[in-house]
Design a protein around this motif. Structure first.
Motif, mmCIF file in Angstrom:
data_model
loop_
_atom_site.group_PDB
_atom_site.id
_atom_site.type_symbol
_atom_site.label_atom_id
_atom_site.label_comp_id
_atom_site.label_asym_id
_atom_site.label_seq_id
_atom_site.Cartn_x
_atom_site.Cartn_y
_atom_site.Cartn_z
ATOM 1 N N ILE A 106 0.854 -1.195 0.000
ATOM 2 C CA ILE A 106 0.000 0.000 0.000
ATOM 3 C C ILE A 106 0.883 1.236 0.000
ATOM 4 C CG2 ILE A 106 -1.698 1.338 1.301
ATOM 5 C CD1 ILE A 106 -2.722 -1.318 2.396
ATOM 6 N N GLN A 107 0.504 2.199 -0.828
ATOM 7 C CA GLN A 107 1.317 3.403 -0.961
ATOM 8 C C GLN A 107 0.448 4.642 -0.789
ATOM 9 O OE1 GLN A 107 2.627 4.784 -4.967
ATOM 10 N NE2 GLN A 107 4.665 4.226 -4.236
ATOM 11 N N ASP A 108 0.796 5.476 0.136
ATOM 12 C CA ASP A 108 0.235 6.815 0.246
ATOM 13 C C ASP A 108 -1.292 6.835 0.182
ATOM 14 O OD1 ASP A 108 0.520 9.502 0.600
ATOM 15 O OD2 ASP A 108 0.714 9.956 -1.528
ATOM 16 N N PHE A 109 -1.918 6.051 1.044
ATOM 17 C CA PHE A 109 -3.380 5.943 1.040
ATOM 18 C C PHE A 109 -3.961 6.936 2.041
ATOM 19 C CE2 PHE A 109 -7.483 4.305 2.288
ATOM 20 C CZ PHE A 109 -8.001 3.715 1.146
ATOM 21 N N SER A 110 -4.703 7.922 1.535
ATOM 22 C CA SER A 110 -5.350 8.905 2.413
ATOM 23 C C SER A 110 -6.844 8.942 2.124
ATOM 24 C CB SER A 110 -4.770 10.306 2.192
ATOM 25 O OG SER A 110 -3.416 10.343 2.577
ATOM 26 N N LEU A 111 -7.640 8.860 3.178
ATOM 27 C CA LEU A 111 -9.097 8.856 3.003
ATOM 28 C C LEU A 111 -9.732 9.249 4.331
ATOM 29 C CD1 LEU A 111 -11.524 7.939 1.105
ATOM 30 C CD2 LEU A 111 -11.417 5.763 2.318
ATOM 31 N N ALA A 112 -10.717 10.147 4.266
ATOM 32 C CA ALA A 112 -11.464 10.500 5.481
ATOM 33 C C ALA A 112 -12.892 9.994 5.334
ATOM 34 C CB ALA A 112 -11.455 12.014 5.678
ATOM 35 N N ILE A 113 -13.386 9.319 6.353
ATOM 36 C CA ILE A 113 -14.734 8.742 6.312
ATOM 37 C C ILE A 113 -15.557 9.372 7.418
ATOM 38 C CG2 ILE A 113 -16.077 6.611 6.458
ATOM 39 C CD1 ILE A 113 -13.521 5.077 5.693
ATOM 40 N N ASN A 114 -16.690 9.952 7.038
ATOM 41 C CA ASN A 114 -17.551 10.610 8.027
ATOM 42 C C ASN A 114 -18.474 9.620 8.707
ATOM 43 O OD1 ASN A 114 -16.690 13.352 7.484
ATOM 44 N ND2 ASN A 114 -17.665 13.039 5.480
ATOM 45 N N GLU A 115 -18.886 9.967 9.905
ATOM 46 C CA GLU A 115 -19.821 9.103 10.632
ATOM 47 C C GLU A 115 -21.082 8.908 9.801
ATOM 48 O OE1 GLU A 115 -20.308 9.671 14.818
ATOM 49 O OE2 GLU A 115 -20.924 7.579 14.706
ATOM 50 N N GLY A 116 -21.522 7.663 9.686
ATOM 51 C CA GLY A 116 -22.738 7.348 8.952
ATOM 52 C C GLY A 116 -22.526 7.097 7.473
#
Ligand SMILES: Nc1ncnc2c1ncn2[C@@H]1O[C@H](COP(=O)(O)OP(=O)(O)O)[C@@H](O)[C@H]1O
Ligand SMILES: [Mg+2]
Length: 287
Positions: free
Chosen positions: A41-51
């Motif tokens: 895995i390389q440079d994995f960025s992700l934001a997950i909001n509640e719900g």
């Protein structure tokens, strides 16, 4: 906080007003294979909001299961940062429930006992434990099968038990690793609808790994497309279709074409039927 919280859906509709529930920040993972470093895995960025309901799609070997293992805390050796509700992930925790492709039920335990295993780390009286198990047996439509053993269940029923076990401790996040991949098409569609109903009722944040573009579009708010070697994000596609989604609709078709195009663009995507033949390239399979 209880996962069955009606305000979670509202919170998800205001993604910029709140901090994300899950954030991957420049996550990297290197395995050592025969003494050689292999970048999974390389440079994995992700934001997950509640719900939110996120699907991750990508060909076999692009790091999907590895990402889930990192988030669930089964593997703590990685670079970058993964946070859940602001705190770095340091190990397994009750706020993250996981369901695997194979149901992983214990054959010598009943349905109720297998579901009860999801509560091993909870301090509950026997009565409370039984009540919670009963609640989740009902939620996944297995009333009457509490005392059955795994060998007495169909594949779909066994996977329902696994989902109930993943949910019984009221996690805030449900992680699913190709949970319906081994099921027949009809059962798969039934369970997809049940998963949507659970999500609708609970507002639970869901991260589904699948290699099935259609499944991703049918279920998710956002689809993360991954590319292999090294596993990385290729694109993120918003799915704005209202539920229930029509698989035969024009918008659905357009999104599926778009996703398949991205998945096949690098020549690495194996259609699901071929992915089951682990490691075999399409050109070597006589159709
Ligand atoms: N424990 C491990 N040791 C070495 N390599 C691994 C290990 N686990 C996974 N890999 C490799 O990392 C890559 C990503 O694997 P995985 O996350 O299982 O992919 P996916 O779930 O997308 O099919 C693959 O090339 C796989 O062979
Ligand atoms: Mg996998």
């Amino acid at each position: 906080m209880n996962a069955f919280n009606p305000s979670a859906r509202e919170a998800a509709n205001q993604p910029h007003a709140i901090a994300p529930l899950v954030s991957f920040d420049r996550v990297g993972k290197v395995f050592s294979v025969d003494g050689q470093a292999f970048e999974a895995i390389q440079d994995f960025s992700l934001a997950i909001n509640e719900g939110e309901f996120i699907a991750i799609v990508g060909s076999s070997g692009c790091g999907k299961s590895t990402l889930l293992r990192l988030l669930v805390g089964l593997d703590t050796e990685f670079s970058g940062e993964i946070r859940v509700d602001g705190a770095p992930v340091a190990g397994i925790g009750g706020e993250r429930g996981i369901v695997f492709q194979e149901h992983r039920l214990f054959p010598w335990l009943t349905v109720a006992q297998n579901i009860g295993l999801g509560l091993v780390n909870e301090k509950l009286t026997q009565g409370e434990r039984a009540r919670r198990v009963h609640e989740f047996v009902q939620l996944v439509g297995l009333k009457g099968f509490e005392s059955a053993y795994p060998h007495q269940l169909s594949g779909g029923m066994a996977q329902r038990v696994a989902i109930a076990r993943g949910l019984v401790a009221s996690p805030r996040i449900l992680l699913l690793d190709e949970p319906f991949g081994a099921l027949d098409a009809l059962t798969r569609q039934q369970l997809q609808d049940e998963l949507l109903a659970i999500r609708e009722r609970s507002g639970i944040t869901t991260l589904l790994v699948t290699h099935d573009a259609e499944e991703a579009i049918y279920l998710a708010d956002r689809v993360v497309v991954m590319a292999p070697r090294p596993g990385r994000i290729k694109s993120v596609v918003e799915i704005e279709l209202p539920h229930p989604r029509q698989r035969t609709g024009a918008d659905f078709h357009r999104l599926r074409e778009q996703l398949l195009h991205q998945l096949t663009g690098d020549g690495d995507y194996l259609p699901p039927v071929l992915q089951r033949v682990e490691g075999v390239r399409p050109e070597f399979i006589a159709l």
